[in-house]
Write a protein that holds these residues in place. Sequence first.
Motif, mmCIF file in Angstrom:
data_model
loop_
_atom_site.group_PDB
_atom_site.id
_atom_site.type_symbol
_atom_site.label_atom_id
_atom_site.label_comp_id
_atom_site.label_asym_id
_atom_site.label_seq_id
_atom_site.Cartn_x
_atom_site.Cartn_y
_atom_site.Cartn_z
ATOM 1 N N TYR A 73 91.708 87.883 9.528
ATOM 2 C CA TYR A 73 92.519 88.256 10.426
ATOM 3 C C TYR A 73 91.854 89.092 11.644
ATOM 4 C CZ TYR A 73 96.056 91.846 12.266
ATOM 5 O OH TYR A 73 96.720 92.641 13.149
ATOM 6 N N GLU A 77 90.421 86.132 14.030
ATOM 7 C CA GLU A 77 91.521 85.400 14.692
ATOM 8 C C GLU A 77 92.148 86.590 15.990
ATOM 9 O OE1 GLU A 77 93.160 82.479 11.423
ATOM 10 O OE2 GLU A 77 94.391 84.113 11.931
ATOM 11 N N ALA A 79 91.730 85.302 19.725
ATOM 12 C CA ALA A 79 92.669 85.291 20.519
ATOM 13 C C ALA A 79 92.586 86.149 21.907
ATOM 14 C CB ALA A 79 94.061 85.964 19.955
ATOM 15 N N LYS A 106 94.779 85.221 24.899
ATOM 16 C CA LYS A 106 95.853 85.304 24.324
ATOM 17 C C LYS A 106 95.980 86.626 23.153
ATOM 18 C CE LYS A 106 96.226 80.272 24.219
ATOM 19 N NZ LYS A 106 96.309 78.961 23.314
ATOM 20 N N SER A 114 99.200 87.326 21.118
ATOM 21 C CA SER A 114 99.917 85.833 20.512
ATOM 22 C C SER A 114 99.919 86.642 19.005
ATOM 23 C CB SER A 114 99.224 84.708 20.918
ATOM 24 O OG SER A 114 97.845 84.868 20.527
ATOM 25 N N VAL A 154 99.328 86.396 15.272
ATOM 26 C CA VAL A 154 98.008 86.093 14.514
ATOM 27 C C VAL A 154 98.249 84.966 13.378
ATOM 28 C CG1 VAL A 154 96.215 86.850 12.728
ATOM 29 C CG2 VAL A 154 97.060 88.455 14.516
ATOM 30 N N PRO A 155 97.520 83.910 13.514
ATOM 31 C CA PRO A 155 97.743 82.651 12.429
ATOM 32 C C PRO A 155 97.800 82.964 11.149
ATOM 33 C CG PRO A 155 96.322 82.004 14.464
ATOM 34 C CD PRO A 155 96.400 83.567 14.675
ATOM 35 N N LEU A 156 96.962 83.729 10.510
ATOM 36 C CA LEU A 156 96.873 83.876 9.201
ATOM 37 C C LEU A 156 98.291 84.587 8.884
ATOM 38 C CD1 LEU A 156 95.509 84.469 6.605
ATOM 39 C CD2 LEU A 156 94.893 86.492 7.382
ATOM 40 N N GLU A 171 101.209 84.125 10.050
ATOM 41 C CA GLU A 171 102.318 83.196 10.263
ATOM 42 C C GLU A 171 102.272 82.139 8.988
ATOM 43 O OE1 GLU A 171 104.818 83.537 12.365
ATOM 44 O OE2 GLU A 171 103.520 85.584 12.455
ATOM 45 N N GLU A 172 100.993 82.098 8.458
ATOM 46 C CA GLU A 172 100.647 81.125 7.517
ATOM 47 C C GLU A 172 100.935 81.498 6.025
ATOM 48 O OE1 GLU A 172 96.382 80.102 5.238
ATOM 49 O OE2 GLU A 172 96.676 79.617 7.398
#
Length: 404
Positions: free
Chosen positions: A31, A34, A38, A43, A46, A48-50, A52-53
């Motif tokens: 976390y 990422e 960003a 970004k 934006s 955090v991809p984790l 959203e995964e």
Amino acid sequence: MDFTYSDRSLALQARLQAFMDRHVYPQEHRYEEERDAATAAGKRWSPVPLIEELKPMARREGLWNLFLPQSEHGAGLTNAEYAPLAEIMGRVPWSSEVFNCSAPDTGNMETIERYGSPEHKERWLKPLLEGRIRSSFAMTEPDVASSDATNIQTRIVRDGDDYVINGRKWWISGAGDPRCAIYIVMGKTDPQAPRHSQQSMILVPADTEGITVVRPMRVFGDDDAPHGHMEIVFENVRVPASNLLLGEGRGFEIAQGRLGPGRIHHCMRLIGLSERALELMCRRASSRVAFGKSVAAQGVTQERIAEARCQIDMARLLTLKAAWMMDVAGNKTAKAEIAMIKVVAPTMACRIIDWAMQVHGAMGISQDTPLARFYAQARTLRYADGPDEVHRNAIAKMELGKYA
């Protein structure tokens, strides 16, 4: 008074703990990585991809919208049933979002569920419940002491079929997220009405003309991206009159319905945070030697560990009492207990996190442990939902009233 957890709550606790063990704790560093990546890529705000995964995984496992009581949309848990789940999520500050149980969305969803029209629920509640958008609650203002909400100066003025909003707000949590699509704004519709009937709440889409996000407010030097706490100007912002919640002059009524459960959630998350800090303190103290013996063998360390254990358990019991009272008798009956936990939990958390940082030495204030972020969160919550002083005054008045 029975604090025994229901079978439903115990089952959810076990499933939630297993999810945290498998998917959250092992990826705390990811976390941060990422988040930093960003920033480097420009970004900063934006998602955090984790997170959203993990969201669809949590939803598939039935660990979604656990906070929402007495509703077809959530798990239908009581405050007492949800409290230990909030504690488990609170051990990792960002994890609540994974389960769609993070503030301010939780309070906003409950507000729209309780006080919104069918149209409001279709347009805003549904995507919030699905985790497709985020939201903010705009109350605090820079030019007045907002701890007394009757001071708020933002105007909400009827003009034909619309309301026109003018004012400046700050510390609007979640407004930095590009997915923030809706604000619940509190302002005055009638400055001449009785003191607690001047305020109203209205739904304002974030893309409405006249809204300017001025800047992120920094918390101990950190802008808290991607969540953020923004300063926002509303300048001749026009929305349909149907966006008003419940009716003119009913803002305080809505606030009381909204804030009671939110304070339970905040306090139980802080108790989880404090448990985590105590765990880190014990592990660190047991692994380091100073002046010829382990740090854990030092008298001051043992005293602090013992005191931390006592304070956490006391805060938990008081919070569970408040949750139980809200469930059986309502928010109004539990108002003293709600005020007490709002004082006790953040103060306790700040003290224990500070002790944990001290045991870690300089590492405790670095990025190599989560303690510095823990402290910033706990210290901030001594302001959020009303500062300590306001709650202490309320508690004292209720206590004195017994002997008037």
